[in-house]
Design an enzyme around this catalytic site. Structure first.
Site, PDB file in Angstrom:
ATOM      1  CB  SER A  93      -8.390   1.072   5.549  1.00 58.06           C
ATOM      2  OG  SER A  93      -9.151   2.243   5.491  1.00 58.06           O
ATOM      3  CB  SER A 118      -8.136   3.919   2.686  1.00 53.16           C
ATOM      4  OG  SER A 118      -7.280   3.236   3.580  1.00 53.16           O
ATOM      5  CE  LYS A 175      -4.042   1.898   2.487  1.00 51.50           C
ATOM      6  NZ  LYS A 175      -4.934   1.720   3.656  1.00 51.50           N
TER       7      LYS A 175
HETATM    8  N1  GLN Z   1     -13.073   4.326   6.080  1.00 49.13           N
HETATM    9  C1  GLN Z   1     -12.512   4.767   7.329  1.00 49.13           C
HETATM   10  C2  GLN Z   1     -12.199   6.236   7.249  1.00 49.13           C
HETATM   11  O1  GLN Z   1     -12.386   6.802   6.216  1.00 49.13           O
HETATM   12  C3  GLN Z   1     -11.314   3.935   7.669  1.00 49.13           C
HETATM   13  C4  GLN Z   1     -10.027   4.446   7.175  1.00 49.13           C
HETATM   14  C5  GLN Z   1      -8.872   3.566   7.477  1.00 49.13           C
HETATM   15  O2  GLN Z   1      -8.988   2.512   8.105  1.00 49.13           O
HETATM   16  N2  GLN Z   1      -7.716   3.988   7.046  1.00 49.13           N
HETATM   17  O3  GLN Z   1     -11.758   6.824   8.201  1.00 49.13           O
END
Ligand code: GLN
Length: 497
Positions: free
Chosen positions: A179, A155, A80
């Site tokens: 994410s 994400s 990532k």
């Molecule tokens: N979707 C969540 C957010 O937007 C989780 C993000 C993440 O785990 N990096 O904060």
């Protein structure tokens, strides 16, 4: 299609150790696959073919020389773009870091290198890991390999899609609120968020430092276990790093015996707002667990009702502070205003105005407000109190069960554009994953079936430092489910079938 790309990491490991294939063969097969399909899926922001092949041939030479190598030596991986990689551009999918080539490696990156794993490339994500769909990437979204009109989650949509589309056998994700687990759920893959502090955060671009964790993404529970063993362990460069020894997660994943274990369904995660297909798949998995001799009970975690709200104060607050360093002065983008004087403040304003996307700006504004004098107690202070209540709910629940379970997400993958204009609808994706981050406990998502042809995720949560339990339960459930289907969901329905 080269059949090497359909092998799991565990299978590739065996073939490599037996000398039946070389790492150059395996790496080339995946690079070819990326060249063939990534124009469609856009799992990768950029590939690193030269570096990958150099690592692969080095591992092959060391193996030929009789050197003792780790189990994943020669198995390629997708990383990532939130992971800082020396000499390889790292952007967190933001224009503010476009072109930044780090002069150092994160601990995770060093561990992967020490394990002899070729880096295929850096995967797409929502900008600074803010989002649930990869639609917030500054470089365009990733498409879900199951249905290209749908999001791959976020994400870490790029990492999940790369694994689901057989572009990589393994990937690295980061999980601040879901994410790793949510993209795994909507792409039919496995994702694990370790206990907070289990994997070093040194050199991981920070989103919310009290919530962030790095973890594995794979097609099987065993593969995540093998990768987790590489990632975990104490790091003096991260002050929150745990000193625990790393157990054999892979042995737990292969154990298969869960008779007598107590599995608790979290009452608050799975009712209203969850699709019928998601609930049916979840119930079927519970039946499978019962069939394996687990005792299924129910627990209530009343404060989870407020977890999402608390998270969306704590995360923006911490993010607004972490992102203050992107100011056009030190590294990354620098934009000088074309009208009027060049002052530090005006350069910062122009740089941040041009470099950050709308979701990042929204959260910086929200977080700065929540931390401001006069509002601190009402917002950030209250959110921290809710966080304590969530932790207490977990402690009480784990007094009654070995693991807790829920659907990973309320719905399968939704269509592009459906939620992008409605932040609240986007945030609600993570309603079932966020409590684990607030409490620092480990969680896994694995495929539990399909709803209208789309994958559904099953979430397992364990107490802090008991990550091994995820693998024990997840491994047993996965074996029973794939036996009943006659193969894995991806094998039966995926893009490489
Ligand atoms: N979707 C969540 C957010 O937007 C989780 C993000 C993440 O785990 N990096 O904060």
């Amino acid at each position: 299609m080269n059949e090497l790309i359909t092998k799991t990491a565990a299978e590739l490991s065996q073939l490599l150790q037996a000398g039946e294939v070389s790492s150059v063969d395996v790496t080339t097969a995946h690079l070819d696959r990326i060249a063939e399909v990534d124009g469609t899926y856009h799992s990768f922001l950029r590939t690193s073919a030269d570096e990958a092949l150099a690592t692969a041939s080095d591992v092959d030479a060391r193996r030929a020389a009789g050197e003792e190598l780790g189990p994943l030596a020669g198995v390629p991986i997708a990383v990532k773009d939130i992971v800082v990689t020396k000499g390889l551009e790292t952007t967190a999918a933001s224009k503010i870091l476009e072109g930044w080539v780090p002069p150092y490696d994160s601990t995770v990156s060093l561990k992967l290198k020490a394990a002899g794993m070729p880096f295929l490339g850096k995967t797409n994500m929502d900008e600074f890991a803010m989002g649930s769909s990869t639609e917030h990437s500054a470089f365009g979204p990733t498409l879900n390999p199951w249905d290209t009109e749908r999001i791959p989650g976020g994400s870490g949509g790029g990492s999940a899609a790369a694994v689901a589309a057989y572009e990589a056998p393994l990937a690295i994700g980061s999980d601040t609120g879901g994410s790793i687990r949510q993209p795994a759920a909507v792409t039919g893959t496995v994702g694990v968020k370790p206990t907070y502090g289990n994997v070093s955060r040194y050199g991981i671009i920070a989103l919310a430092s009290s919530l962030d964790q790095i973890g594995p993404v794979s097609r099987t529970v065993l593969d995540s276990a093998l990768l987790h063993e590489v990632l975990a362990g104490y790091d003096p460069l991260d002050s929150t790093s745990l000193k625990d020894p790393v157990p054999s997660y892979s042995a737990e994943a292969s154990r298969g015996d869960i008779a007598g274990m107590k599995v608790a369904v979290i009452k608050e995660l799975g009712g209203e707002g969850y699709d019928d297909g998601v609930r049916e798949s979840f119930e079927q998995s519970l039946d499978v667990l019962r069939g394996l001799g687990a005792e299924i009970v129910e627990v209530s975690c009343p404060s989870f009702e407020y977890a999402l709200a608390a998270y969306y104060l704590i995360l923006p607050a911490e993010a607004s502070s972490n992102l203050a360093k992107y100011d056009g002065m030190r590294y990354g983008l620098r934009v000088e205003p074309t009208d009027g004087p060049i002052t530090a403040e005006r350069v910062m304003g122009a740089t941040r105005g041009a470099g950050f996307g709308p979701e990042v700006k929204r959260r910086i504004i929200l977080g700065t407000h929540a931390l401001s004098a006069g509002y601190f107690d009402a917002y950030y202070g209250s959110a921290q109190k809710v966080r304590t209540l969530v932790q207490r709910d977990f402690t009480a629940a784990f007094a009654q069960a070995d693991v807790l379970v829920s659907p990973t997400t309320p719905t399968p993958a939704f269509k592009f554009g459906e939620r992008i204009d409605n932040p609240m609808a986007m945030y609600l994706n993570d309603v079932a994953t966020i409590p684990a981050n607030l409490a620092g406990i480990p969680g896994m998502s694995l495929p539990s079936g399909l709803s209208e042809g789309l994958p559904v995720g099953f979430q397992i949560l364990a107490p802090a430092r008991e990550d091994a339990r995820l693998y024990r339960v997840g491994g047993a459930l996965e074996t029973a489910l794939t036996d009943s289907w006659g193969g894995s969901l991806l094998e039966l329905n995926g893009v490489a079938r």
